[in-house]
Scaffold this active site. Sequence first.
Site, PDB file in Angstrom:
ATOM      1  CE  LYS A 115      -3.794  -2.249   2.493  1.00  0.00           C
ATOM      2  NZ  LYS A 115      -4.512  -2.340   3.781  1.00  0.00           N
TER       3      LYS A 115
ATOM      4  CB  SER B  35      -2.161   0.514   8.587  1.00  0.00           C
ATOM      5  OG  SER B  35      -2.227  -0.356   9.673  1.00  0.00           O
ATOM      6  CG  ASP B  36      -3.289  -5.485   5.486  1.00  0.00           C
ATOM      7  OD1 ASP B  36      -4.173  -5.085   4.706  1.00  0.00           O
ATOM      8  OD2 ASP B  36      -3.212  -6.669   5.862  1.00  0.00           O
ATOM      9  CB  THR B  37      -5.845  -5.126  10.518  1.00  0.00           C
ATOM     10  OG1 THR B  37      -5.295  -3.900  11.001  1.00  0.00           O
ATOM     11  CG2 THR B  37      -6.238  -5.995  11.705  1.00  0.00           C
TER      12      THR B  37
ATOM     13  CB  SER C  13       2.091  -4.641   9.257  1.00  0.00           C
ATOM     14  OG  SER C  13       2.434  -5.937   9.688  1.00  0.00           O
TER      15      SER C  13
END
Length: 194
Positions: free
Chosen positions: A59, A76-78, A113
């Site tokens: 991203k 960010s990524d979850t 992250s």
Amino acid sequence: MLKDKLKNYKIILASGSPRRQQFFNDLDLDFEIWLKNIEEIYPDNLQGVEITNFLAELKANAFDGEIKANEILIASDTIVWLNNKALGKPKDYDDAFAILKSLSNATHDVITSVCFKTIKKTETIFEVTKVTFSELSDDTIRYYLDNYKPFDKAGAYGIQEWIGLIGITRIDGSYTNVVGLPTEKVYNYLSNYN
């Protein structure tokens, strides 16, 4: 406090998540929102935090060449990680039902992250929180899906919503991480930024 320290920087949040945007407001940060449509595909061999690191960096890297000096872009990524499998956003109602059924009476990891990208460097941090659900009846799951429609959320639930109030028995680690951003780690990273 942090706003003063970062007064010479422009903070850019590369996220359409209203929860992440709210956290940045709550941290008293001035920021802009930049969005790009990115296909969140990752190599099959990645596990757990490797997935969220890869996607957060994917991203952020979408903005290569667009970041100027004194700009910090944050992406960010979850994911929800259960039985060595990543549970992302549900495809539809049936998928969301199946995901919540799998989380019922079990403990899973929520992994987020956060990638910080500048013209000079790219750094990624992460947080893992363990979340335990009580047994969720089919009626409970249906009620939640019908009334809260959590189809934009990893793992098909929002801990801050009704399901979190009635169904979660234990959290080990950062609560804000489960909502979508490990705010304490983000704050510390930016506080020590130079």
